[in-house]
Write an enzyme that holds these catalytic residues in place. Structure first.
Site, PDB file in Angstrom:
ATOM      1  CE  LYS A 209      20.630 -71.249  25.890  1.00 14.73           C
ATOM      2  NZ  LYS A 209      21.677 -70.377  26.473  1.00 14.73           N
ATOM      3  CD  GLU A 215       7.033 -64.442  31.364  1.00 19.87           C
ATOM      4  OE1 GLU A 215       7.432 -63.696  32.274  1.00 19.87           O
ATOM      5  OE2 GLU A 215       7.612 -65.507  31.058  1.00 19.87           O
ATOM      6  N   GLY A 270      21.270 -66.088  26.123  1.00 20.75           N
ATOM      7  CA  GLY A 270      20.044 -65.610  25.485  1.00 20.75           C
ATOM      8  C   GLY A 270      20.076 -64.164  25.061  1.00 20.75           C
ATOM      9  NE  ARG A 271      22.867 -61.054  30.012  1.00 26.82           N
ATOM     10  CZ  ARG A 271      22.751 -62.126  30.787  1.00 26.82           C
ATOM     11  NH1 ARG A 271      21.699 -62.905  30.671  1.00 26.82           N
ATOM     12  NH2 ARG A 271      23.693 -62.436  31.670  1.00 26.82           N
ATOM     13  CD  GLU A 356      18.688 -61.184  31.949  1.00 32.76           C
ATOM     14  OE1 GLU A 356      17.485 -61.055  32.255  1.00 32.76           O
ATOM     15  OE2 GLU A 356      19.070 -61.761  30.912  1.00 32.76           O
ATOM     16  CG  HIS A 387      12.322 -30.271  23.567  1.00 37.07           C
ATOM     17  ND1 HIS A 387      12.002 -28.927  23.565  1.00 37.07           N
ATOM     18  CD2 HIS A 387      13.167 -30.456  22.523  1.00 37.07           C
ATOM     19  CE1 HIS A 387      12.620 -28.331  22.545  1.00 37.07           C
ATOM     20  NE2 HIS A 387      13.328 -29.247  21.907  1.00 37.07           N
ATOM     21  CE  LYS A 509      12.237 -66.888  33.944  1.00 35.42           C
ATOM     22  NZ  LYS A 509      13.132 -67.722  33.120  1.00 35.42           N
TER      23      LYS A 509
END
Length: 544
Positions: A209, A215, A270-271, A356, A387, A509
């Site tokens: 964005k 990263e 964003g999410r 978030e 399991h 960050k």
């Protein structure tokens, strides 16, 4: 723009506390025995879905009081503000209108006094045209070869949605396109993807964005450098690099042509951005028409959410039941149990969406909250979980509400396998609800080995929602995602928190930049505590 009501001070909350104390020893078995029509009353069919809420520790009074809570907290006004482009993300002074990205009606969406329908439609058409160029092989790599690989470079909301959907809709994948995702700044992620692709046949989508995410940009510049080593000409980047961003200038500085830049607006969180151009990897992988079906499925739930009365409103009911367990039963987590192999990344997507959004401890008045908000979301696909961790669900001490998401029709032809999938999912919901008494252990002679009978007793009374999907299609997946998006919104409104910012992400960050400087300069940090400096020292020692 949003109501600022402390839920714990409402009359409905106090009634719910009294109701909980009065009924906390009621067992689900008792509720079913008392009402033969419980399933009919508490299950709802919408298009290709059946939502069964009957296996919840709740009676008619519970639902009535939960809806009273929603009304006292002015949820209806908040829904109206969401769909009308009000600045409900108040800490960032933004509207939250990802729903506009998936609307195909003539309804007008307004942000800051301007209609956005036109720009949304234009961007969608641009995405459609670009997909057509790639799929018809008119878009070529620099050496004249077809594009056969799509690599999305992003993280968080610029990665999770697209990677989850492309995996979920793998049966709809275009045969000649292979999608890959690079999100982790760990070079191993980059290296493993590079082993599987040919640079001259790859389209790289840099999804950020801000176009400054550390990263993402580290990975993007590493790939850019490798690419230029191969093609030797920066002008050829235009054949292979696309951007999805709100920062056109930064993307152009990177070397991406203006016509290859797709837009994300600041009113798209964003999410929840896969519904716009952040969904480009999805459209390229499954085809534009299937991508549009995904949007239309989500839009159908948007219409349901904003118009259906609360008593039959699926996201509202799911959100209220979640609050019932978190705030009154003290549940600390929710399990998402998808009995469909293609939904393997669904829990990861929901983790970001839920944790978030609602991992907040300051309310909309700026005050610390005095009640629990947020919840840990986790899970596994299909019988794998049975399991491993289902033992905790059945006989552990925590109360963990579960959502069982079950595709009735398989994408594949092994019908005997699907019969086992369905029977296992149904058995788990029944076992969690009913449990097993000492009398039943004795009656069925399940204690012939003379082990203490208590080890084979299950308390039951473990709540779950069952969500049956006729088949996992693009349309139905869109609907499922929108249900959970709106569930998150409902909880945030009632908890009186801001669900669409993420200030908690920023501190890490900021501190990371100081640590990066220390590691690269091979020196201790003046900004760090003794523990962190000790760790930096050992890192530098071992790297030398």
């Amino acid at each position: 723009m949003l109501p600022k009501i402390n839920p714990s001070k409402t009359l409905a909350w106090q009634k719910l506390k009294d109701h909980f104390l009065k009924n906390k020893n009621v067992h689900l078995n008792d509720l079913f025995q008392a009402d033969d029509s419980r399933f009919e009353k508490l299950s709802f069919e919408i298009e290709d879905f059946l939502f069964d809420f009957s296996k919840n520790i709740a009676n008619e009074e519970t639902f009535k009081l939960l809806i009273e809570l929603a009304k006292e907290c002015k949820l209806e006004d908040a829904i109206d503000a969401l769909f009308h482009g009000k600045h409900i993300n108040e800490t960032e002074e933004r509207a939250v209108l990802h729903t506009a990205l998936r609307s195909f009606s003539n309804e007008s969406f307004i942000v800051d006094g301007k209609e956005i329908n036109c720009i949304v439609k234009n961007e969608r058409e641009k995405l459609k045209s670009f997909c057509e160029l790639v799929h018809t092989k008119k878009w070529k790599g620099y050496s004249g070869k077809n594009i056969n690989y799509i690599v999305n470079i992003g993280i968080g909301g610029s990665d999770l949605g697209s990677s989850m959907v492309t995996e979920a809709l793998r049966p709809y994948q275009i045969e000649s396109i292979k999608p890959y995702f690079i999100s982790n700044v760990d070079g191993s992620n980059l290296s493993e993807v590079l082993k599987k692709i040919e640079l001259e046949e790859t389209l790289f989508i840099v999804a950020s964005k801000t176009f400054t995410t550390q990263e993402t940009m580290t990975n993007a510049y590493s790939i850019r450098e490798l690419f230029l080593e191969s093609c030797k000409d920066e002008a050829l980047l235009k054949n292979h690099f696309i951007a999805v961003t709100g920062n056109k200038e930064k993307a152009m500085e990177f070397g991406i042509q203006e016509e290859n830049i797709f837009k994300i607006w600041d009113w798209v969180c964003g999410r929840f951005s896969l519904w716009g151009s952040m969904g480009l990897p999805i459209a390229l992988t499954i085809g534009y028409q299937n991508y549009e079906e995904l949007l239309k499925g989500a839009n159908s739930i948007d219409l349901h959410f904003k118009s259906e009365k609360f008593e039959k409103n699926i996201p509202v009911i799911m959100g209220l039941l979640s609050i019932w367990y978190i705030n009154f039963y003290n549940a600390q987590s929710e399990a998402i149990l998808a009995y469909d192999h293609y939904l393997s990344k669904f829990k990861s997507y929901l983790q970001q969406g839920s944790m978030e959004s609602n991992g907040k401890s300051i309310d909309r008045n700026g005050d610390p909250v005095s009640y629990q908000t947020g919840v840990v979301v986790w899970g596994e696909t299909g019988t794998n979980g049975q399991h491993s961790f289902h033992q905790l669900l059945h006989q552990g001490t925590p109360l963990i509400p579960c959502d069982f998401i079950v595709s009735v029709q398989s994408q594949n032809h092994f019908n005997d396998h699907q019969d086992e999938v369905l029977s296992n999912a149904l058995a788990q919901t029944e076992a969690l609800m009913k449990g097993r008494t000492k009398a039943e252990v004795l009656e069925k002679n399940l204690n012939s080995d003379k082990i203490d009978i208590n080890y084979k007793v299950f308390s039951g009374n473990k709540p779950s929602n069952s969500i049956l999907i006729k088949k996992l299609t693009p349309y139905n997946l869109g609907s499922l995602l929108a249900v959970y998006e709106h569930k998150i919104f409902v909880k945030g409104i009632i908890w009186n928190i801001f669900s669409f910012d993420q200030w908690g992400v920023e501190l890490g960050k900021e501190l990371s930049s100081h640590k990066l400087s220390s590691i690269r300069s091979k020196s201790q940090s003046t900004h760090s505590d003794s523990s962190t400096n000790g760790l930096i020292g050992k890192i530098l020692e071992w790297r030398s």
